[in-house]
Motif scaffolding. Structure first.
Motif, PDB file in Angstrom:
ATOM      1  N   ALA A 147      -0.751   2.143  -6.052  1.00  0.00           N
ATOM      2  CA  ALA A 147       0.268   1.497  -5.021  1.00  0.00           C
ATOM      3  C   ALA A 147       1.284   0.823  -5.923  1.00  0.00           C
ATOM      4  O   ALA A 147       2.299   0.687  -5.597  1.00  0.00           O
ATOM      5  N   TRP A 148       1.097   0.610  -7.375  1.00  0.00           N
ATOM      6  CA  TRP A 148       2.021   0.020  -7.980  1.00  0.00           C
ATOM      7  C   TRP A 148       3.547   0.923  -8.279  1.00  0.00           C
ATOM      8  O   TRP A 148       3.270   2.059  -8.188  1.00  0.00           O
ATOM      9  N   PRO A 149       4.691   0.441  -8.057  1.00  0.00           N
ATOM     10  CA  PRO A 149       5.093  -1.208  -8.048  1.00  0.00           C
ATOM     11  C   PRO A 149       5.054  -1.927  -6.660  1.00  0.00           C
ATOM     12  O   PRO A 149       5.474  -2.785  -6.591  1.00  0.00           O
ATOM     13  N   SER A 150       4.616  -1.319  -5.696  1.00  0.00           N
ATOM     14  CA  SER A 150       4.288  -1.970  -4.448  1.00  0.00           C
ATOM     15  C   SER A 150       3.002  -2.638  -4.643  1.00  0.00           C
ATOM     16  O   SER A 150       2.676  -2.729  -5.814  1.00  0.00           O
ATOM     17  N   TYR A 151       2.385  -3.298  -3.589  1.00  0.00           N
ATOM     18  CA  TYR A 151       1.251  -4.209  -3.886  1.00  0.00           C
ATOM     19  C   TYR A 151       0.122  -3.841  -2.992  1.00  0.00           C
ATOM     20  O   TYR A 151       0.125  -3.015  -2.290  1.00  0.00           O
ATOM     21  N   VAL A 152      -1.197  -4.503  -3.497  1.00  0.00           N
ATOM     22  CA  VAL A 152      -2.430  -4.102  -2.738  1.00  0.00           C
ATOM     23  C   VAL A 152      -2.949  -5.701  -2.430  1.00  0.00           C
ATOM     24  O   VAL A 152      -3.340  -6.253  -3.594  1.00  0.00           O
ATOM     25  N   LEU A 180       0.869  -1.313  -0.021  1.00  0.00           N
ATOM     26  CA  LEU A 180       0.130  -0.154   0.125  1.00  0.00           C
ATOM     27  C   LEU A 180       0.829   1.153  -0.053  1.00  0.00           C
ATOM     28  O   LEU A 180       0.606   2.103   0.567  1.00  0.00           O
ATOM     29  N   ILE A 181       1.997   1.259  -0.595  1.00  0.00           N
ATOM     30  CA  ILE A 181       2.545   2.570  -0.927  1.00  0.00           C
ATOM     31  C   ILE A 181       2.128   3.375  -1.910  1.00  0.00           C
ATOM     32  O   ILE A 181       1.767   2.773  -3.010  1.00  0.00           O
ATOM     33  N   PRO A 182       1.711   4.567  -1.555  1.00  0.00           N
ATOM     34  CA  PRO A 182       0.860   5.489  -2.325  1.00  0.00           C
ATOM     35  C   PRO A 182       1.795   6.133  -3.664  1.00  0.00           C
ATOM     36  O   PRO A 182       2.064   7.278  -3.572  1.00  0.00           O
ATOM     37  N   PHE A 183       2.356   5.115  -4.450  1.00  0.00           N
ATOM     38  CA  PHE A 183       3.072   5.637  -5.645  1.00  0.00           C
ATOM     39  C   PHE A 183       2.543   6.916  -6.325  1.00  0.00           C
ATOM     40  O   PHE A 183       3.032   7.850  -6.890  1.00  0.00           O
ATOM     41  N   ALA A 184       1.131   6.647  -6.861  1.00  0.00           N
ATOM     42  CA  ALA A 184       0.623   7.542  -7.691  1.00  0.00           C
ATOM     43  C   ALA A 184       0.395   8.908  -7.005  1.00  0.00           C
ATOM     44  O   ALA A 184       0.725  10.019  -7.522  1.00  0.00           O
ATOM     45  N   ALA A 185       0.246   9.063  -5.812  1.00  0.00           N
ATOM     46  CA  ALA A 185       0.115  10.312  -5.081  1.00  0.00           C
ATOM     47  C   ALA A 185       1.459  10.905  -5.033  1.00  0.00           C
ATOM     48  O   ALA A 185       1.646  12.357  -5.391  1.00  0.00           O
ATOM     49  N   GLY A 186       2.454  10.073  -4.748  1.00  0.00           N
ATOM     50  CA  GLY A 186       3.884  10.515  -4.740  1.00  0.00           C
ATOM     51  C   GLY A 186       4.248  11.329  -6.196  1.00  0.00           C
ATOM     52  O   GLY A 186       4.926  12.465  -6.557  1.00  0.00           O
ATOM     53  N   HIS A 187       3.691  10.524  -7.255  1.00  0.00           N
ATOM     54  CA  HIS A 187       4.078  11.035  -8.688  1.00  0.00           C
ATOM     55  C   HIS A 187       3.281  12.390  -8.926  1.00  0.00           C
ATOM     56  O   HIS A 187       3.988  13.474  -9.805  1.00  0.00           O
ATOM     57  N   GLU A 188       2.246  12.521  -8.269  1.00  0.00           N
ATOM     58  CA  GLU A 188       1.432  13.626  -8.603  1.00  0.00           C
ATOM     59  C   GLU A 188       2.063  15.005  -7.655  1.00  0.00           C
ATOM     60  O   GLU A 188       2.346  16.072  -8.491  1.00  0.00           O
TER      61      GLU A 188
END
Lengths: 268, 250
Positions: A228-233, A29-37
């Motif tokens: 959350a990609w590339p982490s997982y859900v 559940l690492i919030p990659f999409a939010a980080g990219h934003e």
């Protein structure tokens, strides 16, 4: 009550230059999409907190968003170094960053104190270590009841906590299961909470081992499938271990990293 | 005669120390290999705890990271990170923890933070503490597993990330740590244990084919050698088969 927002609106509203932001999620559940934003909106001078900076903070650091990093284990687990993190620490590229370094237990307990509305909490760590000498928010006390030495760690209350979860309902209640890390602590310690979710559903069907964060504790919910990609859900997609193994190739060299950032994040 | 790699002999010797039914705090890498090798051989009821929260994990494949889905899905229970550190570790419920490090010194202090004398200008920036300081402080005992490299075996670590056994006699009693600390150090050359009198690490066993001089050559302090130096039992073909089977699945 949580408001349903698009991701770019949520980051625009709830992350400002100079803020303290915690994007958590322990492997899961690492919030990659939010980080990219955050990277796309070119936020600057952030203080970012995360137990395991992981690829997401390697990217934020390499993109020049970070002034200060709070962390407790800064590697690519099972693979090796975080090269953007190391380049910033060792060579000041793209900008020098300040570190505030903890143990996992220390940073965890900073969130626990923040969530509890306490100025600090105590633990039996840091004693006898060099970390206890360099960490700025650690002090040593004697227990008022027994006299035994304990370490006090100061509360951490991020301006905004950013998390990823399996799903939310229309009212903004958020449901999580599997490895939760410090999810609840970050929700309760942060002044504003943005949660990206895989899906928004009418009714949250309960599952073994799940918990629900009531809408009243959440500021904004953003539906971001794959966020959350590339982490997982758990029960949605697996960790992309091949991408984690490939990350050194992308990140070791500044130019290769910058080209990747332009194409895959800024251009996305 | 079977042949083995450095990692294989460390894993086999590490696994032999685990007894069935123990609770074991598992880090990623060799510690995870060791714990699961023991669980797949002589210690099927080993209770594995990973710092991300899985309690009683029984992974079929070795995880790449500390919070892989397979750990949560095979666990008896998944708890939060504050619960892992504050209740399970600090609360004193874990028998043994396995650690590795970039540097170890003659009293078993461990460094996983920075190489070099100045924290602010490190020669090498390492990943940092993670769960190691709490494992070193609170597990009933700790086994360190690391390659015996000369740059790693130093008289005094540059940075004490995790507390060992000395040099001061009250190194562990003053902060009130309940755990015994690093009582075994397993390398690819042999096994070191603290001297009962002053806690200085002492070579107590060498692996088959290793000479004491090989160990001295790769240790930066004049390493003591036990008066009755033992030779490790060679890994059996069963142990090696179980280990290679585990690795091939992962």
């Amino acid at each position: 009550m949580a408001e349903h927002l698009g991701l770019s609106d949520a980051i625009f509203r709830y992350v400002q230059d100079g803020d303290t932001v915690a994007l958590e999620g322990f492997t899961h559940l690492i919030p990659f999409a939010a980080g990219h934003e955050i990277i796309r909106q070119q936020k600057r001078n952030l203080t970012v907190s995360r137990m395991t900076p992981d690829l997401i903070y390697d990217q934020l650091i390499g993109a020049g968003c970070v002034r200060k990093l709070l962390f407790s284990w800064g590697g690519n687990p099972g693979v090796g170094s975080l090269y953007r993190f190391r380049d910033a620490v060792e060579n000041g590229w793209p900008a020098p960053i300040e570190l505030e370094e903890h143990s996992h237990a220390g940073l965890t307990n900073r969130y626990v104190a923040g969530a509890s509305g306490m100025p600090f909490t105590v633990m039996k760590g840091y004693l006898g270590t060099s970390l206890g000498e360099i960490a700025p928010h650690v002090r040593f006390l004697d227990c008022p009841f027994t006299g035994e030495p304990v370490a006090a760690v100061r509360a951490l209350n991020p301006d905004t906590g950013i998390l990823h979860a399996q799903r939310a309902d229309r009212a903004g209640n958020v449901q999580v299961w599997g490895i939760s890390g410090v999810f609840r602590e970050v929700v309760m310690a942060s002044r504003q909470v943005v949660v990206t979710v895989e899906e928004v559903v009418d009714v949250l069907e309960r599952r073994p081992g799940d918990f629900v964060i009531p809408s009243m504790a959440v500021t904004a919910v953003c539906e971001v499938p794959g966020g959350a990609w590339p982490s997982y859900v758990q029960d949605h997609y697996e960790r992309d271990n091949d991408w984690y193994r490939k990350w050194p190739e992308v990140s070791r060299d500044r130019d290769v990293f910058s080209a990747w950032l332009d194409e895959s994040v800024m251009g996305a | 005669m079977p042949v083995w790699t450095a990692d294989e002999i460390m894993s086999v010797v590490g696994a032999r120390l685990l007894r069935d039914g123990m609770s074991c705090f598992v880090g990623i890498g060799i510690p995870s290999t060791v714990a699961n090798l023991a669980r797949n051989t002589h210690a099927p009821n080993l209770f594995l705890i990973y710092e991300a929260g899985p309690l009683g994990a029984k992974p079929y494949r070795l995880p790449l990271s500390i919070g892989d889905g397979e750990l949560a899905e095979t666990a008896d229970s998944v708890v939060s990170v504050p619960e892992v550190f504050n209740y399970w570790l600090q609360g004193g419920h874990i028998d043994v923890g396995y650690l590795s490090a970039a540097q170890i010194d003659r009293f078993g202090n461990l460094n996983t933070t920075v190489i070099g004398p100045d924290y602010n200008q490190p020669k090498v920036r390492l990943p940092g503490a993670g769960g190691a300081p709490e494992i070193a402080a609170h597990c009933r005992e700790v086994t360190v597993i690391m390659r015996h490299a000369k740059r790693a075996f130093v008289p005094q670590v540059d940075f004490v990330t995790s507390v060992g056994l000395g040099p001061a006699p009250d190194t562990r009693s003053r902060p009130g740590f309940r755990g015994a600390g690093p009582i075994n150090v397993i390398t690819d050359l042999g096994v070191l244990k603290p001297d009962p009198h002053d806690s200085e690490l002492t070579l107590v066993a060498v692996h088959p084919g290793v000479e004491v001089q090989d160990v001295w050559d790769r240790t930066q302090w004049p390493l003591r050698v036990a008066t009755r130096l033992e030779v490790t039992d060679a890994p059996t073909s069963e142990e090696l088969a179980a280990l290679r089977d585990l690795k091939s699945r992962s």
